[in-house]
Design a protein around this motif. Structure first.
Motif, PDB file in Angstrom:
ATOM      1  N   LEU A   1     -30.917 -28.868  -6.956  1.00 24.93           N
ATOM      2  CA  LEU A   1     -30.276 -28.665  -5.660  1.00 24.93           C
ATOM      3  C   LEU A   1     -28.883 -29.283  -5.623  1.00 24.93           C
ATOM      4  CD1 LEU A   1     -33.328 -29.429  -3.314  1.00 24.93           C
ATOM      5  CD2 LEU A   1     -32.445 -27.213  -4.048  1.00 24.93           C
ATOM      6  N   LEU A   2     -28.753 -30.432  -6.294  1.00 20.25           N
ATOM      7  CA  LEU A   2     -27.437 -31.075  -6.330  1.00 20.25           C
ATOM      8  C   LEU A   2     -26.440 -30.238  -7.128  1.00 20.25           C
ATOM      9  CD1 LEU A   2     -25.782 -33.567  -5.540  1.00 20.25           C
ATOM     10  CD2 LEU A   2     -26.556 -34.660  -7.659  1.00 20.25           C
ATOM     11  N   LEU A   3     -26.936 -29.618  -8.210  1.00 20.81           N
ATOM     12  CA  LEU A   3     -26.053 -28.770  -8.994  1.00 20.81           C
ATOM     13  C   LEU A   3     -25.743 -27.461  -8.288  1.00 20.81           C
ATOM     14  CD1 LEU A   3     -27.673 -29.231 -12.538  1.00 20.81           C
ATOM     15  CD2 LEU A   3     -25.492 -30.195 -11.742  1.00 20.81           C
ATOM     16  N   ALA A   4     -26.700 -26.952  -7.511  1.00 27.32           N
ATOM     17  CA  ALA A   4     -26.510 -25.665  -6.853  1.00 27.32           C
ATOM     18  C   ALA A   4     -25.605 -25.756  -5.633  1.00 27.32           C
ATOM     19  CB  ALA A   4     -27.862 -25.097  -6.425  1.00 27.32           C
ATOM     20  N   LEU A   5     -25.491 -26.943  -5.055  1.00 32.93           N
ATOM     21  CA  LEU A   5     -24.693 -27.049  -3.821  1.00 32.93           C
ATOM     22  C   LEU A   5     -23.214 -26.718  -4.031  1.00 32.93           C
ATOM     23  CD1 LEU A   5     -24.662 -27.774  -0.834  1.00 32.93           C
ATOM     24  CD2 LEU A   5     -24.297 -30.174  -1.480  1.00 32.93           C
ATOM     25  N   PRO A   6     -22.537 -27.327  -4.998  1.00 33.60           N
ATOM     26  CA  PRO A   6     -21.126 -26.932  -5.183  1.00 33.60           C
ATOM     27  C   PRO A   6     -20.980 -25.489  -5.653  1.00 33.60           C
ATOM     28  CG  PRO A   6     -21.821 -28.406  -6.933  1.00 33.60           C
ATOM     29  CD  PRO A   6     -22.899 -28.414  -5.936  1.00 33.60           C
ATOM     30  N   ALA A   7     -21.937 -25.024  -6.504  1.00 31.95           N
ATOM     31  CA  ALA A   7     -21.870 -23.640  -6.945  1.00 31.95           C
ATOM     32  C   ALA A   7     -22.051 -22.694  -5.766  1.00 31.95           C
ATOM     33  CB  ALA A   7     -22.938 -23.375  -8.010  1.00 31.95           C
ATOM     34  N   PHE A   8     -22.945 -23.047  -4.854  1.00 31.24           N
ATOM     35  CA  PHE A   8     -23.156 -22.201  -3.679  1.00 31.24           C
ATOM     36  C   PHE A   8     -21.887 -22.109  -2.822  1.00 31.24           C
ATOM     37  CE2 PHE A   8     -24.235 -21.993   0.852  1.00 31.24           C
ATOM     38  CZ  PHE A   8     -24.885 -20.770   0.887  1.00 31.24           C
ATOM     39  N   VAL A   9     -21.197 -23.230  -2.674  1.00 36.45           N
ATOM     40  CA  VAL A   9     -19.976 -23.220  -1.863  1.00 36.45           C
ATOM     41  C   VAL A   9     -18.913 -22.351  -2.520  1.00 36.45           C
ATOM     42  CG1 VAL A   9     -18.092 -24.652  -0.962  1.00 36.45           C
ATOM     43  CG2 VAL A   9     -20.463 -25.480  -0.880  1.00 36.45           C
ATOM     44  N   ALA A  10     -18.763 -22.487  -3.838  1.00 36.15           N
ATOM     45  CA  ALA A  10     -17.732 -21.721  -4.527  1.00 36.15           C
ATOM     46  C   ALA A  10     -18.077 -20.231  -4.539  1.00 36.15           C
ATOM     47  CB  ALA A  10     -17.574 -22.252  -5.953  1.00 36.15           C
TER      48      ALA A  10
END
Length: 283
Positions: free
Chosen positions: A147-156
């Motif tokens: 989830l921590l890795l997916a959060l910035p990817a989700f924003v971008a």
């Protein structure tokens, strides 16, 4: 007392004098078995001879002996004289004489000796099946780093798809005109929700190993295709933004406009395969 052996049955008339001579030698009436033994006759003839001698037939001897023919001195082979055919039919208890198999059958080798004894079939050694011990399952890996890795990817990814949607004609719409005219929806958000969500779902189906073969194959191809389209969409948006473009070329607009329909078709097909080929599970 000895009687002359003949290959033909002796008539009753000839047997009565011999029986009387035997009775004179014994000093009394001989028994039926004695007549059968001395005169070499059957039980029926012995009873007839006793009746002719004028005495009632005595009770049969409880001990029944098997009559064995004496060897014929004239027989060079030393074989026993075959009993008369009539004696075989009339005797009550003599054992059946073995039948001569003849030269053909006598010379025929025994099948068991001709072919040899069957070789014993060696039983295959079957190793004892030992149930392997179940593998030790350790503590499952924590999922929160994902989830921590997916959060910035989700924003971008979200910002890139929304920006690309704006460049290709996606924008504010009123989905409920006349019902809720003030309700507005930016259709650009359908791109990241549709493409990236399906990519994650298909990837999960592909790697689960608990789905039918066709469903797994389709999930693999469509997951890789969705991730590839997502990467191309991000590349296209950032290149057009860096070039100062305010609208995308027509071919890019055409491809982006088809993405929602493609996502719907792939999602429906994958769901159909998951529920129709349940017997062909491939790990």
């Amino acid at each position: 007392m000895t009687t002359a052996k003949s290959a033909y049955p002796t008539p009753i008339e000839d047997l009565v004098p011999q029986a009387r001579q035997l009775a004179d030698e014994l000093g009394g009436l001989p028994s039926r078995n004695r007549l059968m033994s001395e005169l070499r006759i059957g039980a029926k003839k012995a009873n007839t001879v006793l009746d002719l001698l004028g005495e009632p037939t005595p009770e049969p001897d409880p001990v029944r002996l098997h009559l064995v023919a004496e060897p014929d001195s004239n027989d060079s082979a030393g074989q026993a004289t075959e009993p008369l055919a009539e004696e075989h039919g009339e005797a009550e208890n003599p054992e059946p004489e073995p039948v001569d198999p003849g030269p053909v059958e006598r010379d025929k080798p025994d099948e068991s000796t001709a072919h040899g004894q069957p070789e014993p079939v060696e039983s295959e050694q079957v190793s004892k099946i030992v149930n392997p011990e179940p593998p030790t399952v350790g503590k499952p890996v924590a999922r929160w780093p994902v989830l921590l890795l997916a959060l910035p990817a989700f924003v971008a990814i979200w910002s890139g798809w929304v920006g690309l949607g704006g460049l290709t004609g996606f924008g504010i719409v009123h989905p409920l005109p006349g019902i809720w005219s003030g309700f507005e929806l930016n259709t650009a958000i359908t791109l990241p929700i549709g493409v990236e969500t399906y990519a994650a779902y298909a990837l999960r189906v592909w790697l689960s190993g608990q789905v039918p073969h066709r469903a797994r194959r389709f999930a693999q191809i469509s997951a890789l295709g969705s991730l590839g389209l997502g990467a191309l969409g991000q590349i296209a948006y950032h290149l057009m933004t860096a070039a100062g473009m305010t609208s995308a070329p027509w071919w890019i607009t055409t491809l982006v406009a088809c993405l929602p329909v493609a996502v719907l078709g792939m999602g429906a097909a994958l769901t159909h395969l998951l529920h129709t080929d349940s017997t062909e599970v491939t790990p």
